[in-house]
Design a protein around this motif. Structure first.
Motif, mmCIF file in Angstrom:
data_model
loop_
_atom_site.group_PDB
_atom_site.id
_atom_site.type_symbol
_atom_site.label_atom_id
_atom_site.label_comp_id
_atom_site.label_asym_id
_atom_site.label_seq_id
_atom_site.Cartn_x
_atom_site.Cartn_y
_atom_site.Cartn_z
ATOM 1 N N SER A 215 33.662 84.498 30.526
ATOM 2 C CA SER A 215 32.842 84.155 31.691
ATOM 3 C C SER A 215 31.612 83.327 31.305
ATOM 4 O O SER A 215 30.974 82.740 32.179
ATOM 5 C CB SER A 215 32.404 85.422 32.434
ATOM 6 N N LEU A 232 40.939 77.689 34.562
ATOM 7 C CA LEU A 232 39.956 78.272 35.473
ATOM 8 C C LEU A 232 38.628 77.562 35.255
ATOM 9 O O LEU A 232 38.128 77.521 34.127
ATOM 10 C CB LEU A 232 39.774 79.771 35.216
ATOM 11 N N PRO A 235 34.512 80.200 35.416
ATOM 12 C CA PRO A 235 35.156 81.520 35.539
ATOM 13 C C PRO A 235 34.161 82.664 35.621
ATOM 14 O O PRO A 235 33.054 82.584 35.100
ATOM 15 C CB PRO A 235 35.961 81.620 34.239
ATOM 16 N N ASP A 236 34.564 83.730 36.301
ATOM 17 C CA ASP A 236 33.838 84.996 36.218
ATOM 18 C C ASP A 236 34.791 86.030 35.644
ATOM 19 O O ASP A 236 36.015 85.848 35.645
ATOM 20 C CB ASP A 236 33.307 85.433 37.588
ATOM 21 N N ASP A 238 35.895 88.982 36.505
ATOM 22 C CA ASP A 238 36.918 89.589 37.362
ATOM 23 C C ASP A 238 38.092 88.641 37.590
ATOM 24 O O ASP A 238 39.259 89.050 37.541
ATOM 25 C CB ASP A 238 36.310 89.999 38.708
ATOM 26 N N THR A 239 37.797 87.364 37.821
ATOM 27 C CA THR A 239 38.860 86.389 38.036
ATOM 28 C C THR A 239 39.690 86.204 36.777
ATOM 29 O O THR A 239 40.928 86.132 36.828
ATOM 30 C CB THR A 239 38.272 85.031 38.472
ATOM 31 N N VAL A 240 38.994 86.141 35.628
ATOM 32 C CA VAL A 240 39.717 86.000 34.360
ATOM 33 C C VAL A 240 40.631 87.195 34.130
ATOM 34 O O VAL A 240 41.806 87.045 33.762
ATOM 35 C CB VAL A 240 38.729 85.841 33.188
ATOM 36 N N SER A 242 41.956 89.345 36.309
ATOM 37 C CA SER A 242 43.090 89.396 37.226
ATOM 38 C C SER A 242 44.115 88.326 36.888
ATOM 39 O O SER A 242 45.331 88.571 36.990
ATOM 40 C CB SER A 242 42.606 89.231 38.669
ATOM 41 N N THR A 243 43.656 87.167 36.448
ATOM 42 C CA THR A 243 44.587 86.097 36.075
ATOM 43 C C THR A 243 45.359 86.474 34.829
ATOM 44 O O THR A 243 46.581 86.271 34.755
ATOM 45 C CB THR A 243 43.829 84.786 35.849
#
Length: 249
Positions: A215, A232, A235-236, A238-240, A242-243
């Protein structure tokens, strides 16, 4: 997902159709399977993927530490896949900085001596103004006379970062640079890497398995099964996470 924002700058490192295979015959394992990706200058990029995705192999090939079986890799305008071993060694010495998980400091040398070692081996004198900037940004001024054994893990990694930066390389490659650090020390190193890009104009390419570490980057390059699986931007954690979970499923 978005690719690299290179409209306002040049490409620092690029790979085109890169293939790397370990082993031969029935036991051959393709670590990289036709990877094409660019990394913009002046950007902090992270490479991520599930275990065995090829992320460390890609970093090592980009940095000239490992030979590819086919494809091209360029650092700036230099195609490194056609260089001889001697030319590759010179390129790594003069144009690339490295930060590794294990610090790789010589225990009998002081922090300052470790920082300057690469330049001395290359017969180069440091730019004193740049050296002072790096030392102060990293907060190492009071630790220059200490041996590695007298420094915390975070301080040792900051010395390793200073060693990577002092030669003003085209790009810094960081392989799990926070892997041996506690969360506080890891945060210090990540903040510095980000600062080196945003304030010192450095280019950083980092492999990490940690979504929080990723992040801090401007962009994440995702790998799965030796292939590019996406990008991405901004990125943050949480997104990283989940991906990555989706890639591993």
């Amino acid at each position: 997902m978005a690719g690299p924002d290179t409209a306002s700058g040049r490409i620092a490192v690029g790979a085109e159709s890169v293939v790397k295979v370990y082993g031969r015959g029935a036991s051959a394992v393709p670590a990289l399977d036709g990877v094409t990706v660019d990394f913009a200058a002046g950007q902090f990029s992270a490479i991520m993927g599930p275990s065995g995705s090829g992320k460390s192999t890609l970093l090592h090939c980009l940095a000239g530490l490992d030979r590819v079986d086919s494809g091209q890799i360029r650092i700036g305008s230099t195609e490194i896949t056609t260089l001889s071993d001697r030319q590759t060694t010179r390129l790594r010495r003069d144009r690339i900085g490295f930060v590794f998980q294990s610090f790789n400091l010589l225990p009998t040398l002081t922090a300052e001596q470790n920082i300057l070692l690469g330049l001395q081996l290359a017969g180069r004198r440091p730019d004193r103004a740049w050296l002072d900037t790096v030392i102060d940004v990293l907060g190492l001024r009071q630790r220059l006379g200490h041996l590695p054994g007298e420094l915390s893990g975070g301080q040792q990694q900051r010395v390793a970062c200073a060693r990577a930066l002092v030669g003003q390389p085209d790009v810094i490659f960081a392989d799990e640079p926070t892997g041996n650090l506690d969360s506080r020390s890891g945060t210090e190193v990540l903040k510095f890497l980000r600062t080196s890009v945003r304030e010192l104009g450095q280019t950083v390419i980092m492999v990490t398995h940690d979504p929080v570490a990723a992040s801090y980057a401007d962009r994440v390059v995702l790998l799965a099964d030796g292939r590019i699986a996406g990008h991405l931007a901004a990125p943050d954690a949480d997104t990283v996470l989940s991906t990555l979970t989706g890639l591993a499923a």
